[in-house]
Write an enzyme that holds these catalytic residues in place. Structure first.
Site, PDB file in Angstrom:
ATOM      1  N   ARG A   1      -2.408  14.724  12.648  1.00 21.13           N
ATOM      2  CA  ARG A   1      -1.413  14.486  11.597  1.00 21.13           C
ATOM      3  C   ARG A   1      -1.295  15.728  10.736  1.00 21.13           C
ATOM      4  O   ARG A   1      -1.859  15.821   9.661  1.00 21.13           O
ATOM      5  CB  ARG A   1      -1.812  13.265  10.773  1.00 21.13           C
ATOM      6  CG  ARG A   1      -1.819  12.006  11.597  1.00 21.13           C
ATOM      7  CD  ARG A   1      -2.339  10.822  10.830  1.00 21.13           C
ATOM      8  NE  ARG A   1      -1.333  10.223   9.985  1.00 21.13           N
ATOM      9  CZ  ARG A   1      -1.536   9.086   9.317  1.00 21.13           C
ATOM     10  NH1 ARG A   1      -2.671   8.470   9.394  1.00 21.13           N
ATOM     11  NH2 ARG A   1      -0.572   8.585   8.558  1.00 21.13           N
TER      12      ARG A   1
ATOM     13  N   LYS B   1       0.836  -1.211   0.000  1.00 20.09           N
ATOM     14  CA  LYS B   1       0.000   0.000   0.000  1.00 20.09           C
ATOM     15  C   LYS B   1       0.863   1.249   0.000  1.00 20.09           C
ATOM     16  O   LYS B   1       0.642   2.165  -0.801  1.00 20.09           O
ATOM     17  CB  LYS B   1      -0.909   0.004   1.244  1.00 20.09           C
ATOM     18  CG  LYS B   1      -1.593   1.328   1.504  1.00 20.09           C
ATOM     19  CD  LYS B   1      -2.565   1.253   2.659  1.00 20.09           C
ATOM     20  CE  LYS B   1      -2.000   1.615   4.006  1.00 20.09           C
ATOM     21  NZ  LYS B   1      -1.648   3.036   4.173  1.00 20.09           N
ATOM     22  N   ASN B   2       1.833   1.296   0.908  1.00 22.60           N
ATOM     23  CA  ASN B   2       2.589   2.543   1.086  1.00 22.60           C
ATOM     24  C   ASN B   2       3.632   2.789  -0.002  1.00 22.60           C
ATOM     25  O   ASN B   2       4.263   3.849  -0.020  1.00 22.60           O
ATOM     26  CB  ASN B   2       3.237   2.585   2.476  1.00 22.60           C
ATOM     27  CG  ASN B   2       2.201   2.802   3.558  1.00 22.60           C
ATOM     28  OD1 ASN B   2       1.020   3.029   3.266  1.00 22.60           O
ATOM     29  ND2 ASN B   2       2.625   2.729   4.807  1.00 22.60           N
TER      30      ASN B   2
ATOM     31  N   CYS C   1      -6.803   7.998   8.631  1.00 26.52           N
ATOM     32  CA  CYS C   1      -6.905   7.130   9.808  1.00 26.52           C
ATOM     33  C   CYS C   1      -6.894   7.970  11.081  1.00 26.52           C
ATOM     34  O   CYS C   1      -6.122   8.907  11.216  1.00 26.52           O
ATOM     35  CB  CYS C   1      -5.748   6.143   9.838  1.00 26.52           C
ATOM     36  SG  CYS C   1      -6.176   4.512   9.272  1.00 26.52           S
TER      37      CYS C   1
HETATM   38  C1  UD1 Z   1       3.260   7.148   6.243  1.00 24.79           C
HETATM   39  C2  UD1 Z   1       2.489   5.896   5.979  1.00 24.79           C
HETATM   40  C3  UD1 Z   1       1.823   5.410   7.259  1.00 24.79           C
HETATM   41  C4  UD1 Z   1       2.875   5.236   8.354  1.00 24.79           C
HETATM   42  C5  UD1 Z   1       3.716   6.501   8.513  1.00 24.79           C
HETATM   43  C6  UD1 Z   1       4.888   6.328   9.463  1.00 24.79           C
HETATM   44  C7  UD1 Z   1       1.818   6.094   3.665  1.00 24.79           C
HETATM   45  C8  UD1 Z   1       0.736   6.304   2.690  1.00 24.79           C
HETATM   46  N1  UD1 Z   1       1.474   6.142   4.969  1.00 24.79           N
HETATM   47  O1  UD1 Z   1       2.335   8.124   6.686  1.00 24.79           O
HETATM   48  O2  UD1 Z   1       1.196   4.152   6.991  1.00 24.79           O
HETATM   49  O3  UD1 Z   1       2.238   4.972   9.571  1.00 24.79           O
HETATM   50  O4  UD1 Z   1       4.254   6.895   7.229  1.00 24.79           O
HETATM   51  O5  UD1 Z   1       5.679   5.275   9.056  1.00 24.79           O
HETATM   52  O6  UD1 Z   1       2.953   5.863   3.313  1.00 24.79           O
HETATM   53  N2  UD1 Z   1       4.064  14.931  10.875  1.00 24.79           N
HETATM   54  C9  UD1 Z   1       3.974  16.270  11.206  1.00 24.79           C
HETATM   55  N3  UD1 Z   1       3.922  17.172  10.192  1.00 24.79           N
HETATM   56  C10 UD1 Z   1       3.951  16.795   8.867  1.00 24.79           C
HETATM   57  C11 UD1 Z   1       4.058  15.436   8.551  1.00 24.79           C
HETATM   58  C12 UD1 Z   1       4.110  14.517   9.589  1.00 24.79           C
HETATM   59  O7  UD1 Z   1       3.947  16.637  12.370  1.00 24.79           O
HETATM   60  O8  UD1 Z   1       3.902  17.682   7.991  1.00 24.79           O
HETATM   61  C13 UD1 Z   1       4.130  13.936  11.963  1.00 24.79           C
HETATM   62  C14 UD1 Z   1       2.935  12.993  11.971  1.00 24.79           C
HETATM   63  O9  UD1 Z   1       1.861  13.561  12.659  1.00 24.79           O
HETATM   64  C15 UD1 Z   1       3.508  11.779  12.657  1.00 24.79           C
HETATM   65  C16 UD1 Z   1       4.954  11.770  12.170  1.00 24.79           C
HETATM   66  O10 UD1 Z   1       5.240  13.094  11.729  1.00 24.79           O
HETATM   67  O11 UD1 Z   1       3.491  11.959  14.043  1.00 24.79           O
HETATM   68  C17 UD1 Z   1       5.235  10.787  11.056  1.00 24.79           C
HETATM   69  O12 UD1 Z   1       4.380  11.024   9.971  1.00 24.79           O
HETATM   70  P1  UD1 Z   1       4.791  10.659   8.485  1.00 24.79           P
HETATM   71  O13 UD1 Z   1       6.071   9.915   8.463  1.00 24.79           O
HETATM   72  O14 UD1 Z   1       4.685  11.903   7.666  1.00 24.79           O
HETATM   73  O15 UD1 Z   1       3.621   9.655   8.073  1.00 24.79           O
HETATM   74  P2  UD1 Z   1       2.750   9.654   6.751  1.00 24.79           P
HETATM   75  O16 UD1 Z   1       3.607   9.969   5.577  1.00 24.79           O
HETATM   76  O17 UD1 Z   1       1.505  10.412   6.954  1.00 24.79           O
END
Ligand code: UD1
Length: 414
Positions: free
Chosen positions: A118, A18-19, A113
């Site tokens: 986030r 998926k990711n 989710c």
């Molecule tokens: C992706 C994955 C998800 C996985 C996550 C962490 C996909 C489609 N989804 O989600 O399944 O759980 O990586 O491995 O690939 N954050 C901020 N600001 C931002 C971006 C992120 O504060 O602009 C925080 C988030 O709230 C979270 C952390 O950073 O606490 C990690 O998020 P991130 O690595 O960005 O996850 P996703 O890319 O959303």
């Protein structure tokens, strides 16, 4: 509906990741020639991303169950539908590609989710660093740039999505971009490989420093997505929790090391082959300490699925979630099934019990939902998992795959 207590035995075929699929689908928006994508999983998050691509002007068609053909339009629409952004957080991954190709993109804050706040501030900072002008207007976020420019970008946190969005935005444009403190997940390497096949110049994915040299435009390609490491981990836990004997195939062993290390530490027998892993379980397993981390640490997406296994382990386990604020939403339901868990914020202390009992529980998000099915497989009696549609977001045919290894499970609209 799961009738627990069956020992699972046999081989589970693992779907495409998926990711990896979601960012690659989004990156396809930058193509100027047709793109063929193979091994794409039939899950509802992919359907949402396809609806997004279609709304932005791509023509998307399934050539067979797992092969997609994407044909780009001359010009993309630049406004992403609010409904799709709200339905899935990964929709935000269209920002980099559309901005790079059209010089403009309009989105709202994404949903997805329900696992804690986030925000998208790292994505916004990244686009700003590349020279985009960003403003908010009646709930819309408008990104504009005549020409994105290369930049040195230091991420505050190795965010997977922000790394991917920046890689895409910097792939078309002028100059060299370096992402420091980049996410190192295998799915980032997949995106790099895909972008390079389209004609981009990206290197360093898999390390914390990714370099992108912008090119004038990208072409098309034919690409096959890697197996889903979280789906594989979930079926390994299904084998362990039912004292079963389950093989997952195909997998990339390297991507599973953190998960396998913990299953080994619990005392389960693991056999690694070239592209498969077998788990053989005879008892409850031992309690462990578990902490989620960015890759190559233990994946946050796999932490909820480990909890039912720890509920039945011998001894006291400590679990600490570092990535998201609300990963432990299924704990109350597990307690209602007989588990002994105390939580304090992101920390859970789990005292193993010899057995769980079935009851009606409710999936709050994708991974918590899968975890409740795992608990149901081991529990005495029947477990009904309500709101199970969350699980379809990330698991292709979970019911059919579990049935194929001996589970008593059916999906039914109540
Ligand atoms: C992706 C994955 C998800 C996985 C996550 C962490 C996909 C489609 N989804 O989600 O399944 O759980 O990586 O491995 O690939 N954050 C901020 N600001 C931002 C971006 C992120 O504060 O602009 C925080 C988030 O709230 C979270 C952390 O950073 O606490 C990690 O998020 P991130 O690595 O960005 O996850 P996703 O890319 O959303």
């Amino acid at each position: 509906m799961v009738d627990g207590g069956r020992r699972l035995e046999g081989k589970v075929r693992i779907s495409g990741a998926k990711n990896a699929s979601l960012p690659i689908l989004a990156a396809s928006l930058m193509a100027t020639q047709p793109v063929i994508l193979r091994n794409i999983p039939q899950i509802s998050d992919v359907e949402i991303m396809l609806a997004m691509l279609t709304a932005l002007g791509m023509s998307c068609s399934w050539l067979d169950d797992h092969t997609l053909k994407l044909v780009p339009p001359k010009q993309l629409n630049t406004k992403a539908p609010e409904k799709l952004l709200r339905e899935m957080r990964a929709s935000i991954l269209v920002v980099g590609p559309v901005l790079a190709k059209e010089g403009k993109v309009i989105v709202t804050q994404p949903g997805g989710c329900n696992i804690g706040p986030r925000p998208i501030d790292y994505h916004i900072k990244g686009m700003e660093a590349l020279g985009a002008n960003i403003r908010e207007d009646s709930g819309m976020i408008i990104f504009e740039a005549e020409q994105l420019k290369g930049a040195e970008i230091m991420l505050d946190y190795p965010s997977v999505g922000a790394t991917e969005n920046i890689m895409c935005a910097a792939a078309v444009g002028s100059g060299k971009t370096v992402i420091h403190n980049a996410a190192k997940e295998p799915e980032i390497i997949e995106l790099q490989n895909f972008l390079n096949l389209l004609g981009a110049r990206v290197k360093g994915a898999g390390t914390d420093r990714i370099t992108i040299v912008g090119v004038d435009s990208l072409g098309g390609t034919d690409y096959s997505v890697i197996p889903d490491r979280i789906e594989a981990g979930t079926y390994l836990v299904a084998g362990a929790i039912t004292s079963g004997d389950v093989t997952v195939e195909p997998v990339i062993i390297d991507h599973l090391e953190a998960i396998l290390a913990k299953l080994l530490e619990m005392g389960f027998a693991i056999t690694k082959e070239a592209n498969s892993v077998r788990i053989q379980a005879t008892g409850r397993g031992k309690a462990i300490a578990l902490r989620s981390m960015p890759y190559p640490g233990f994946p946050t997406d796999m932490l909820p699925e480990m909890i039912p296994l720890l509920c039945l382990a011998d001894g006291i386990s400590m679990v600490y979630e570092t990535v998201f604020a609300s990963r432990l939403k299924h704990v109350d339901d597990l307690v209602r099934m007989g588990a002994r868990i105390k939580t304090e914020g992101r920390l859970a202390m789990i005292t193993g019990v010899p057995a769980l009992h079935g009851t009606t529980v409710r999936a709050t998000d994708l991974r918590a939902g899968a975890a409740l099915i795992l608990a149901g497989l081991a529990a005495n009696g029947q477990t009904i998992v309500e709101n199970a549609e969350h699980i379809d977001r990330g698991y292709e045919d979970i019911v059919g795959k579990l049935q194929s290894v001996g589970a008593e499970i059916v999906a039914r609209d109540l």
